[in-house]
Motif scaffolding. Structure first.
Motif, short mmCIF file in Angstrom:
data_model
loop_
_atom_site.label_atom_id
_atom_site.label_comp_id
_atom_site.label_asym_id
_atom_site.label_seq_id
_atom_site.Cartn_x
_atom_site.Cartn_y
_atom_site.Cartn_z
N HIS A 177 4.08 15.14 -11.45
CA HIS A 177 2.57 14.58 -10.93
C HIS A 177 3.09 13.84 -9.65
N MET A 178 4.07 13.75 -9.21
CA MET A 178 4.59 13.09 -8.07
C MET A 178 3.61 13.71 -6.93
N GLY A 179 2.72 12.89 -6.00
CA GLY A 179 2.11 13.22 -5.02
C GLY A 179 0.86 13.96 -5.25
N ILE A 180 0.05 14.76 -4.22
CA ILE A 180 -1.05 15.27 -4.40
C ILE A 180 -0.93 16.80 -4.77
N HIS A 181 -1.75 17.36 -5.63
CA HIS A 181 -1.52 18.65 -6.12
C HIS A 181 -3.01 19.18 -6.21
N ASN A 182 -3.21 20.09 -5.32
CA ASN A 182 -4.66 20.49 -5.33
C ASN A 182 -4.98 21.56 -6.25
N ASN A 183 -4.98 21.28 -7.61
CA ASN A 183 -5.30 22.06 -8.89
C ASN A 183 -5.95 21.29 -9.71
N GLU A 184 -6.75 21.89 -10.48
CA GLU A 184 -7.63 21.34 -11.66
C GLU A 184 -6.87 20.40 -12.48
N HIS A 185 -5.25 20.27 -12.59
CA HIS A 185 -4.79 19.59 -13.70
C HIS A 185 -3.87 18.85 -12.99
N HIS A 186 -3.77 18.64 -11.57
CA HIS A 186 -3.17 17.82 -10.78
C HIS A 186 -1.74 17.73 -11.17
N SER A 187 -1.19 18.90 -11.37
CA SER A 187 0.08 18.96 -11.87
C SER A 187 1.06 19.92 -10.96
N GLY A 188 2.21 19.70 -10.80
CA GLY A 188 3.25 20.64 -10.39
C GLY A 188 4.01 21.47 -11.25
N THR A 189 4.86 22.20 -10.93
CA THR A 189 5.58 23.02 -11.87
C THR A 189 6.84 23.40 -11.52
N GLN A 190 8.04 23.69 -12.03
CA GLN A 190 9.30 24.02 -11.61
C GLN A 190 9.26 25.38 -11.32
N SER A 191 10.18 25.95 -10.57
CA SER A 191 10.43 27.29 -10.40
C SER A 191 10.83 28.02 -11.62
N LYS A 192 10.67 29.02 -11.74
CA LYS A 192 10.87 29.92 -12.95
C LYS A 192 12.33 30.11 -13.09
N ASN A 193 13.03 29.57 -14.06
CA ASN A 193 14.39 29.42 -14.60
C ASN A 193 14.37 28.92 -15.90
N HIS A 194 14.41 29.88 -16.88
CA HIS A 194 14.11 29.58 -18.27
C HIS A 194 15.19 28.73 -18.66
N LEU A 195 16.47 28.85 -18.10
CA LEU A 195 17.91 28.22 -18.89
C LEU A 195 17.63 26.82 -18.32
N TRP A 196 17.47 26.71 -17.05
CA TRP A 196 17.33 25.44 -16.47
C TRP A 196 16.25 24.63 -16.83
N SER A 200 16.86 20.98 -18.75
CA SER A 200 16.28 19.87 -18.26
C SER A 200 15.47 19.05 -18.92
N CYS A 201 14.47 19.67 -19.72
CA CYS A 201 13.30 19.09 -20.54
C CYS A 201 12.66 19.89 -21.34
N TYR A 202 13.31 20.80 -22.05
CA TYR A 202 12.58 21.75 -23.02
C TYR A 202 11.35 22.22 -22.45
N PHE A 203 11.67 22.93 -21.23
CA PHE A 203 10.62 23.63 -20.73
C PHE A 203 9.35 22.91 -20.02
N PHE A 204 9.35 21.62 -20.15
CA PHE A 204 8.14 20.74 -19.91
C PHE A 204 8.10 20.51 -18.21
N GLY A 205 9.44 21.15 -17.60
CA GLY A 205 8.99 21.41 -16.02
C GLY A 205 8.09 22.22 -15.76
N TYR A 206 7.91 23.16 -16.66
CA TYR A 206 6.66 24.18 -16.48
C TYR A 206 5.39 23.27 -16.79
N HIS A 207 5.03 22.15 -16.05
CA HIS A 207 4.27 21.25 -16.56
C HIS A 207 2.75 21.76 -16.10
N TYR A 208 2.38 22.44 -15.23
CA TYR A 208 1.11 22.97 -14.91
C TYR A 208 0.80 23.90 -16.08
#
Length: 226
Positions: A177-196, A200-208
């Motif tokens: 949620h850091m900064g401005i995200h121009n999408n309806e959920h105002h959320s960013g997301t990690q790059s696709k890497n399921h192991l990491w 890192s956080c039980y897939f919650f880096g896939y936050h969007y």
């Protein structure tokens, strides 16, 4: 993406996290503290990750996805996980997390406070820590000292809980949620890497993906990412 129908998978995963947290903590509390025992350092990291699993379980319970078909079991597992995570209060987490989804990145969002990392973390923690929780922790600590060494409790019961709050905040709130995200959920997301993403956080880096599909449990978020 359609809501998945499942009966017992989420319950089994939640029980696995709860049991692993308890057994691993019990094992660590009985260890002799020696600097040549390398596993003790690894054990702190593992216990931190299991603490994060407790919180993610309570989070999924709030969304009703630990056990969609059995709401009472869903809530009971969530309340248990929340209690074990430093006596957090499920009702407070439930209320504020729904506000986060409803008013993400607005003044009504209890989780997002744009700006300095440490000020944001302080404001974030202030939302959830209560004096009742502090008293409960103090009582539990003094009772547990009857059976377990003080430093074992500090290093393996208290420290991983503190580190887990940092892990959850950094990967599950600050980065997405850091900064401005121009999408309806105002959320960013990690790059696709399921192991990491799991480590890192039980897939919650896939936050969007979580905001887009809040009815998916944590272990199905990679499907949304795919």
């Amino acid at each position: 993406m359609q809501k998945s129908e499942y009966q017992f998978t989420g319950i089994g995963i939640a029980f696995t996290i709860l049991i692993c947290w308890f057994l691993h903590l019990y094992f660590l509390l009985h260890q002799n503290l020696t600097f040549n025992n390398f596993y003790l350092f690894v054990g702190i990291l593992i216990q931190t990750h299991l603490y994060t699993g407790l919180f993610i379980t309570s989070h999924d319970s709030i969304h009703g996805v630990v056990s969609p078909k059995y709401p009472r079991i869903n809530r009971l597992l969530g309340q248990t996980a929340t209690l074990l995570f430093a006596f957090n209060r499920y009702s407070i987490l439930e209320k504020k997390h729904h506000l986060h989804h409803q008013f993400v990145n607005t003044e009504k969002d209890p989780d997002v406070h744009q700006g300095n990392f440490f000020i944001w973390w302080f404001k974030f923690m202030k939302q959830y820590i209560s004096w009742q929780q502090i008293i409960a922790m103090a009582i539990a600590y003094n009772v547990l000292k009857i059976w377990f060494p003080m430093w074992n409790l500090i290093l393996f019961w208290e420290l991983p809980a503190i580190l887990s709050t940092l892990q959850l905040f950094y990967f599950g709130t600050y980065l997405p949620h850091m900064g401005i995200h121009n999408n309806e959920h105002h959320s960013g997301t990690q790059s696709k890497n399921h192991l990491w993403a799991f480590i890192s956080c039980y897939f919650f880096g896939y936050h969007y993906e979580h905001h887009a599909y809040p009815y998916l449990p944590w272990w199905q978020l990679p499907k949304a990412k795919n």
